[in-house]
Design a protein around this motif. Structure first.
Motif, PDB file in Angstrom:
ATOM      1  N   UNK A  37      -4.581  -3.296  -4.725  1.00  8.84           N
ATOM      2  CA  UNK A  37      -5.759  -4.136  -4.516  1.00  8.84           C
ATOM      3  C   UNK A  37      -6.630  -3.527  -3.422  1.00  8.84           C
ATOM      4  N   UNK A  38      -5.975  -3.026  -2.368  1.00  6.49           N
ATOM      5  CA  UNK A  38      -6.720  -2.424  -1.265  1.00  6.49           C
ATOM      6  C   UNK A  38      -7.439  -1.163  -1.742  1.00  6.49           C
ATOM      7  N   UNK A  39      -6.703  -0.339  -2.491  1.00  6.24           N
ATOM      8  CA  UNK A  39      -7.298   0.912  -2.969  1.00  6.24           C
ATOM      9  C   UNK A  39      -8.453   0.618  -3.928  1.00  6.24           C
ATOM     10  N   UNK A  82     -10.402  -1.840  -3.883  1.00  3.87           N
ATOM     11  CA  UNK A  82     -11.538  -2.257  -3.081  1.00  3.87           C
ATOM     12  C   UNK A  82     -12.235  -1.046  -2.460  1.00  3.87           C
TER      13      UNK A  82
END
Lengths: 292, 551, 228
Positions: free
Chosen positions: A148-150, A152
């Motif tokens: 999810x972070x990547x 984003x």
């Protein structure tokens, strides 16, 4: 006395399954009311009035479900009114209310269950069935926030490179798909390094052991035995017909003889067990604190 | 007692023309701390992976590798897995499970160690590494430095006798990197752990390791104590650029390889060398007038910006004001979480301050409609350059950018048929930069452009930025790398808690800072004034007289 | 089992018996018999089928890399749910099933259900979702040849399985509401879920249309490059 949340996850599983299974299996007014009150009291003791709006949704769901039954189910002898030549019966209305209340009770049991059952605990339970699967789950759980972070980050970068155009849904969907697609590549490449790191630490060379942080303490065993004892009383009582209930064609009230009363008391105890534990634990802390 | 012996080792990848490693022989004694160095593509990663059986690449191998006298192919699975530990470059990718405690136990679970013993060893390891306070956390909550420490701890819990590390600090910020290296040294000193490490940043490693192995083109060209190698390495060797500042300073003044010379390795020795050898009658270099850019029109302006990620979160930027003039190169320095990257987000319209103004080329950023901000105006090269790539080959990635590429100071054609993910860190950086520059921006924002790069790629990056700037581009760089900032900034800004605490041209900036400054400045402080790069220091040394009695 | 010569048919049967025949028999039986407590019986059967599968997976030797790839696909399908318009669980399950085989497909579907419920709430419906999504992946694996050959086939399969998924989950809704099973109630449930189902079908369609090929190629690349 420990807070209910801190008990061994296996105890939680047995407890929540027992509570909700009984109310689903023996759908009758007393069990439904007891179960609903137990579930609600546990929820509110733990969470106070948090997530206020979600309770309104639950209420709406309850109303819809309660209304649905008399509209679709025309069994029952006492006709209240006719809609489109279809009879709305008292029995169907009453059944609808209790069935919806049962659903609500199950919903709240599992809401608390979801709050208590963190991923660690679920993996501990899963690990008993299949250690390999528990590990895959654990990896996936680790990847979700990472991906999810990547995603984003990729999204931000691409936005700053002008990948998205405003007011063009088709283009934006296509752009979203491209970002997701590059996430797949990234995830798979990433996974291969993880696999290397696993082999480097000897994964797959022999039988694995399972390390867990959870133990069975005396209090766990005690709570488990209490749960099982109460469960068996209710099941035996139910098997002997103590919880029998007739909804159609005419309502017959639940039994009130000695056997039925014992069964009700057992289920009441079961339903309120965690609430009692929570309140008891808090009282003890207050008591301890006032002594300091 | 030799723990590891490598004899006549050669290795060739399938489909490769030349061997990646050829005729390498060396041995490592128990308790030795060995650094393996060489340029990108010198075969050092391949060599290191060959030493760990489970990670050994597929291909043709000749020669012998023995661990504790036993050929590694003949080791039993348990010894091979637990006796040799391996830590890789990217902190994120090596982590397997979602919780810190589980990650620590993972290796022991694989070995089938009994629960009680795992419990003891994990507890012991967590206490030794200071992990106790974050033992229960999810790994996604950890910082990069913590993750790498966790990786080290979860290898150490298996009690390896040999530890192999492949650029473990490349992705860390300088403080975390230094912590990590110190932990390694502690393990080496206290537990006699044998260590073989690959590092690009030799600044930290050279003063701490016992022996340096130098690889070039797959061959082992030198192996000796770091001081000896530093003294005899040809002054123009590629490896020289990666050497610590003290070594580069010394060798710039003594260009001829001389085995007998006592080359300084760290800042303290460097200072002793300078102070005992050179006079300081001339203390500083003549001022260069850098004020010209002040008169240029404003390129970027942030006026008292406040920013936070969520309403309830603390402010990341607190009344930040920054003005960048056209054609200028500004470097933003500061610790983690001081708001550096957020500032770049503000400048390219990805984030918006809840109070304050941002304007680009004299126009408020909100007035840029649609994509106009990203067309010929602002471009951002993110920290993680992999996020730039969307395609399967470099050719597709750069399609339609031919014109922009022609004006680049470098060429990429030899990389066209490769997958962007298969390139080295430095190559990825250049491809990503080419793609970002395709919109022909007037302002380029760079986030940590030297992260993970070796010394050579870093120098090339400096050249590229200088070349772009000479064409009139405005460059704003966020970096942890003070040496880089000293070499390519017109002004440096220090960030602390979301605001700028000082901003000045590099010479003034770094000579006024006492801790957060370049190694050259630390070496010459008090002796010379305003020498912030090796070149400055060398120039000053040459202008001054040798002290009497000095060499 | 020895009588059946074709190994392929044997595998098909091995899957079909526990996952399809038993549940169908039980559900049909319950409907015909008009007994009470259908829900718990169904739940028990679902749990047993899952257990059976998980145990057989546990015993088999599966490569480290394949396990990691399954974890990656699960995580992608869950992480993708946070992108607006994207509900990639079904689509990714189908793609995994088609390119990595039915077992991997089943696992991706089933585990994605467990994990996304960490964000959306666990409940007695979790095993239902696990089985429903798992089966979508499993059948995709059995139909892998045609699905890999044409994009149309994989899209049709994805859209249909999305609809079937909704229909199956509505059975759960009805069962949980009323201990019996009434067609009229089921119809009402289907009707109320229609906008949701339609949106889901459209999202599956778009997703598979855009991604089936490239994702398949990526899986193939990884399979080849790393010998999964």
């Amino acid at each position: 006395m420990r807070p209910f949340e801190d008990y061994n996850p296996f105890v939680h599983l047995v407890y929540f399954v027992s509570c909700s299974a009984i109310v689903m299996f023996f759908l009758q007014p007393v069990t439904v009311v007891l179960s609903l009150l137990g579930a609600l009291s546990l929820f509110f003791v733990r969470r106070r009035l948090a997530e206020g709006r979600s309770h309104l949704y639950s209420l709406a769901l309850f109303l819809v479900m309660a209304l649905l039954n008399p509209l679709f189910n025309h069994n029952g002898a006492t006709v209240l009114l006719l809609i489109n030549h279809n009879p709305i019966t008292l029995e169907a209305v009453v059944y609808g209310i209790f069935a919806a209340a049962m659903l609500l009770a199950v919903l709240y049991w599992f809401r608390t269950f979801s709050q208590i059952m963190s991923s660690d605990k679920l993996l501990y339970l899963f690990g008993g069935v299949s250690p390999k699967l528990a590990l895959i789950l654990s990896m996936a759980l680790r990847y979700v926030p990472l991906f999810a972070k990547q995603a984003k980050r990729v999204n931000d970068t691409q936005r700053a490179m002008g990948l998205y155009r405003e007011e063009n849904l088709i283009d934006n969907t296509r752009a979203g798909a491209r970002v997701f697609s590059v996430m797949v590549t990234w995830g798979l490449e990433n996974g291969i390094v993880t696999a290397d790191s696993m082999s480097a630490r000897g994964y797959g060379i022999g039988k694995r052991t399972q390390y867990t942080l959870y133990r069975f303490y005396r209090t766990d065993v005690l709570l488990l035995c209490t749960t099982l004892l109460l469960l068996s009383i209710v099941v035996v009582g139910g098997a002997l017909g103590a919880l029998d209930m007739q909804w159609y064609p005419t309502l017959r009230l639940p039994r009130t003889d000695a056997l039925a009363l014992v069964t009700y008391v057992a289920y009441a105890l079961l339903s309120f067990l965690p609430t009692i534990l929570e309140i008891g634990e808090r009282a003890r802390w207050n008591c301890l604190q006032s002594r300091i | 007692m030799e723990l590891l012996t490598v004899k006549d080792l050669s290795f060739q990848y399938p489909d490769a023309i030349a061997p990646a490693v050829s005729d390498v022989s060396f041995s490592v004694a128990r308790g030795e701390f060995v650094a393996l160095c060489g340029a990108t593509g010198s075969g050092k990663s391949t060599l290191l992976r060959l030493l760990k059986r489970e990670l050994s690449p597929r291909g043709e191998r000749q020669g012998e590798i023995a661990f504790d006298g036993v050929p590694i192919d003949a080791l039993d699975d348990r010894t091979a897995a637990s006796g040799i530990g391996f830590v890789m470059q990217h902190p994120e990718q090596q982590i397997v499970t979602d919780k810190v405690w589980h990650e620590l136990a993972f290796g022991l679970e694989n070995l089938g160690v009994e629960r009680g013993i795992i419990h003891r060893r994990v507890a012991e390891m967590a206490s030794y590494f200071g992990i106790e306070s974050w033992f229960d956390r999810s790994v996604s909550e950890l910082s990069g430095g913590q993750k790498q420490l966790l990786n080290l701890a979860s290898v150490m819990v298996m009690q390896p006798r040999l530890l192999l590390l492949d650029e473990p600090t490349a992705q860390l910020d300088p403080i975390a990197a230094s912590n990590f290296i110190n932990t390694l040294k502690k393990l080496n000193r206290e537990l006699s752990l044998t260590i073989v490490i690959i590092e690009h940043r030799l600044e930290e490693i050279i003063p701490r390791c016992d022996r340096l192995l130098v690889l070039d083109g797959g061959r082992l060209i030198d192996a000796d104590a770091p001081r000896a190698i530093a003294a005899r390495l040809p002054a123009d060797a590629r490896l020289m650029r990666a050497m610590p500042t003290a070594v580069r300073l010394f060798r710039a003044l003594h260009p001829h390889p001389d085995t007998a010379a006592c080359c300084p390795l760290d800042e303290r020795e460097g200072r002793e060398f300078i102070e005992s050898t050179y006079d300081n009658a001339i203390r500083s270099l003549p001022e260069v007038s850098a004020a010209a850019s002040e008169r240029a029109p404003v390129a970027l302006e942030i006026d008292q910006a406040f920013f936070r990620y969520e309403r309830t979160a603390p402010d990341v930027l607190r009344g930040l004001s920054l003005t960048v003039y056209q054609g200028e190169s500004v470097c933003i320095l500061g610790g983690n979480g001081s708001g550096k990257t957020t500032t770049l987000g503000l400048l390219c319209g990805l984030r918006h301050p809840y109070s304050g103004r941002v304007s680009v080329l004299g126009k408020p950023i909100k007035q840029y409609r649609g994509q106009s901000l990203y067309r010929g105006c602002v471009a951002l090269l993110p920290q993680d350059v992999q996020t730039v790539f969307l395609c399967n080959t470099v050719r597709e990635e750069l399609k339609g950018t031919e014109q922009a590429q022609a004006s680049l100071p470098y060429s990429l054609e030899h990389l066209y048929d490769r997958h962007p993910y298969d390139l080295s860190g430095g190559e990825q950086q250049l491809v990503a930069l080419a793609k970002v520059l395709a919109t022909e921006p007037e302002i380029l924002l760079l986030d940590e452009p030297t992260k993970g790069l070796d010394a050579y790629a870093k120098l090339r990056m400096i050249d590229v930025i200088r070349a772009l700037q000479s064409k009139g581009m405005t460059v704003v760089t966020v970096t942890h790398d003070v040496e880089f900032a000293a070499a390519c900034a017109d002004r440096c800004a220090m960030f602390f808690r979301g605001e700028i605490t000082s901003i000045a041209p590099p010479r003034a900036f770094f000579s006024e800072n006492s801790f957060y400054t370049t190694a050259a400045s630390r070496i010459t402080r008090g002796h010379f004034d305003g020498a912030v790069t090796v070149e400055d220091a060398v120039a000053l040394c040459l202008q001054n007289k040798l002290r009497e009695g000095a060499l | 089992m020895m009588v059946i010569k074709s190994a392929r048919l044997r595998t098909v049967l091995r899957w079909l018996i526990p996952f399809v025949l038993i549940p169908t028999a039980v559900i049909v039986g319950l409907l015909v018999l008009e007994q009470r407590q259908h829900l718990l019986v169904t739940l028990a059967v679902v749990l047993l089928s899952l257990l059976l599968f998980l145990c057989s997976f546990e015993k088999r030797a599966v490569g480290v890399r394949r396990q990691v790839i399954i974890a990656v696909m699960v995580a992608l399908s869950v992480a993708g749910r946070f992108i607006p318009f994207f509900k990639p669980v079904t689509a990714l399950t189908v793609i995994t099933g088609a390119y990595l085989g039915g077992e991997s497909g089943f696992l991706v579907g089933a585990l994605a259900a467990v994990i996304s419920n960490f964000y959306f709430g666990q409940g007695p419906w979790t095993p239902f979702q696990m089985l429903a999504w798992g089966l979508i992946g499993l059948f995709a694996g059995l139909l892998s040849q045609p699905l890999r050959r044409s994009r149309a086939a994989i899209i049709v399969y994805g859209v249909i399985s999305g609809i079937v998924y909704s229909a199956v989950m509505d059975v759960w809704t009805v069962l949980s509401y009323d201990s019996g099973f009434t067609w009229s109630l089921y119809g009402a449930a289907l009707l109320t879920a229609l906008p949701h189902t339609a949106l889901y079908a459209v999202s599956n369609f778009i997703f598979l249309w855009l991604c089936a090929r490239p994702f398949g190629e990526k899986l193939e690349r990884v399979k080849k490059k790393y010998g999964v």
